[in-house]
Each structure stands twice: as structure tokens, then as C-alpha cells.
Design an enzyme around this catalytic site. Structure first.
Site, mmCIF file in Angstrom:
data_model
loop_
_atom_site.group_PDB
_atom_site.id
_atom_site.type_symbol
_atom_site.label_atom_id
_atom_site.label_comp_id
_atom_site.label_asym_id
_atom_site.label_seq_id
_atom_site.Cartn_x
_atom_site.Cartn_y
_atom_site.Cartn_z
ATOM 1 N N ASP A 149 -2.530 22.821 -16.042
ATOM 2 C CA ASP A 149 -3.565 23.655 -15.438
ATOM 3 C C ASP A 149 -4.672 22.709 -14.976
ATOM 4 O O ASP A 149 -5.477 22.242 -15.791
ATOM 5 C CB ASP A 149 -4.106 24.662 -16.452
ATOM 6 C CG ASP A 149 -5.221 25.509 -15.888
ATOM 7 O OD1 ASP A 149 -5.069 25.997 -14.753
ATOM 8 O OD2 ASP A 149 -6.250 25.678 -16.567
ATOM 9 N N GLU A 192 -0.382 24.382 -11.260
ATOM 10 C CA GLU A 192 -0.897 25.523 -10.515
ATOM 11 C C GLU A 192 -1.230 25.094 -9.092
ATOM 12 O O GLU A 192 -1.866 24.064 -8.870
ATOM 13 C CB GLU A 192 -2.140 26.078 -11.194
ATOM 14 C CG GLU A 192 -2.702 27.318 -10.508
ATOM 15 C CD GLU A 192 -3.923 27.858 -11.234
ATOM 16 O OE1 GLU A 192 -3.732 28.540 -12.253
ATOM 17 O OE2 GLU A 192 -5.054 27.579 -10.788
ATOM 18 N N ASP A 239 -7.622 27.055 -21.016
ATOM 19 C CA ASP A 239 -6.900 26.051 -20.226
ATOM 20 C C ASP A 239 -5.568 25.708 -20.888
ATOM 21 O O ASP A 239 -4.577 25.433 -20.208
ATOM 22 C CB ASP A 239 -7.753 24.788 -20.072
ATOM 23 C CG ASP A 239 -9.180 25.111 -19.693
ATOM 24 O OD1 ASP A 239 -9.464 25.183 -18.494
ATOM 25 O OD2 ASP A 239 -9.994 25.327 -20.609
#
Length: 208
Positions: A7, A68, A141
Site C-alpha cells: 500500500d 495499489e 496501511d
């Protein structure tokens, strides 16, 4: 298959490693958050994150990296740092000779919760349930990194590994299929979410 999900973020970069048997069963191997201080020079912050990612690859030996996908957002400063970290992950994958998967936020949420617009708390809760953890991963996160890895693991039923890189940048013909008896309901959900995000250009706030 061992999957390392990332992430991307300059202040907090989540790193999650999971193992999948090719079906619905997924187990957590490790999770961590690489942190940097905002007052540091950007290139030093990137170096710290690079070192953390490189260490995780060497130590846990994943078969694939997943990150991502970054969208343009109103907060240009925020998205710039996030994109820089995502670039580090892409470079790390290339340097290590690993396949790279890139997943939209709505795709990840749909895969994990069945809802492409799920809240962060719902994602944390579902990651806990999927991985049978005693408590939700924190900070968010960490949960997001694990969710990205889970999304990529379940995506395997709809996309061959050798097509992973190519599908991230192709047109409509390269979108993941949303139909088929071998797909789970969650896989169908995220495939439809991916189509919607490509069509409308998903925009979602991102941490600095």
C-alpha cells in the site's frame, strides 16, 4: 503462491505478505509498515522505503508483487509522493524479476468485502476474518497491504500469471473477465468494479 502486497505512501507504506493455495484459503506470512518523517528530504524518505521493500523481497521471497494503482487526485502533493512510492515497487519487481500486479482501490475493496465502496474499517474487519487473525491489522496501511495481496491471490482464478503485467495497461479487451463458473462471487464483484473504475476514472482520497 506467496504474494507481497504494498500500500504505497510516503509517511506510511504498508507491506503485507500472504500465501495462497490457489483457492479461497489464504494465510498471513507477515505484515509491516515502513515509516518516514515528513520533515525528511523526499529522496531520503524514498530510500528508506526502498530499503524496506528490498529487505522484504529478499527475506520473504514472494512469487509476485502487487501494489495499489494510483489515480490523479485533487491533492497533487499527496498523489505525487504516493506515485513515487508505487514506482519504487514497480522498479523492485523488475529488478527482482517478479511479476507485478496493480489493483485499483475499488477492485481491492470489492475483492475483500464484496463492496467496491467499503469503508476502511470494513476492509480491516474482513481482512481479519479472511486471514483468521485475533484482531484487525493496524494501522490501516497494514490492513490495506494485506487486502491488496488477498485481492491479487483471488484474482488468480480470473487471470493467468503470465498476463498479469500486460492486463494492467491494456484496453477493454484486457479487462479481467466477470463471468465464468470458476469465478467466486467476490471475484465477479471486483471484475465489475474494475470495469466501472476504468469507465469513470475512480478518484479516491489518499493519505500523504
Amino acid at each position: 503462491m506467496r504474494i507481497m502486497g504494498v500500500d504505497p505512501g510516503m509517511t506510511r507504506c504498508g507491506i503485507g505478505i500472504v500465501e495462497s493455495n490457489g483457492g479461497r484459503r489464504i494465510s498471513m506470512v507477515a505484515v509491516d509498515v515502513a515509516r518516514t518523517k515528513p520533515e525528511m528530504a523526499p529522496h531520503h524518505r524514498l530510500l528508506m522505503i526502498w530499503n524496506a521493500i528490498e529487505h522484504a523481497i529478499k527475506f520473504y521471497k514472494p512469487d509476485v508483487l502487487a501494489v495499489e494503482r494510483v489515480f490523479a487526485q485533487e491533492n497533487v502533493r499527496s498523489v505525487t509522493g504516493t506515485a513515487q512510492v508505487a514506482g519504487i515497487v514497480m522498479l523492485a519487481a523488475a529488478q527482482s524479476g517478479l511479476p507485478l500486479g496493480m489493483h485499483t482501490p475499488s477492485e481491492v475493496k470489492a475483492a475483500v468485502t464484496g463492496n467496491g465502496r467499503a469503508e476502511k474499517a470494513q476492509v480491516q474487519l474482513m481482512v481479519q476474518r479472511i486471514l483468521t487473525l485475533d484482531e484487525p491489522p493496524r494501522p490501516r496501511d497494514a490492513a490495506d497491504a494485506l487486502a491488496i495481496a488477498i485481492c491479487h491471490a483471488w484474482r488468480g482464478g480470473a487471470l493467468h500469471m503470465e498476463d498479469t503485467d500486460r492486463s494492467q495497461h491494456g484496453g477493454a479487451g484486457m479487462l479481467p473477465r466477470a463471468e465464468g463458473e470458476d469465478l467466486t462471487p467476490a471475484q465477479r464483484m471486483w471484475a465489475n468494479a474494475e470495469r466501472l473504475s476504468r469507465r469513470h476514472g475512480a478518484v479516491e482520497p489518499k493519505k500523504p
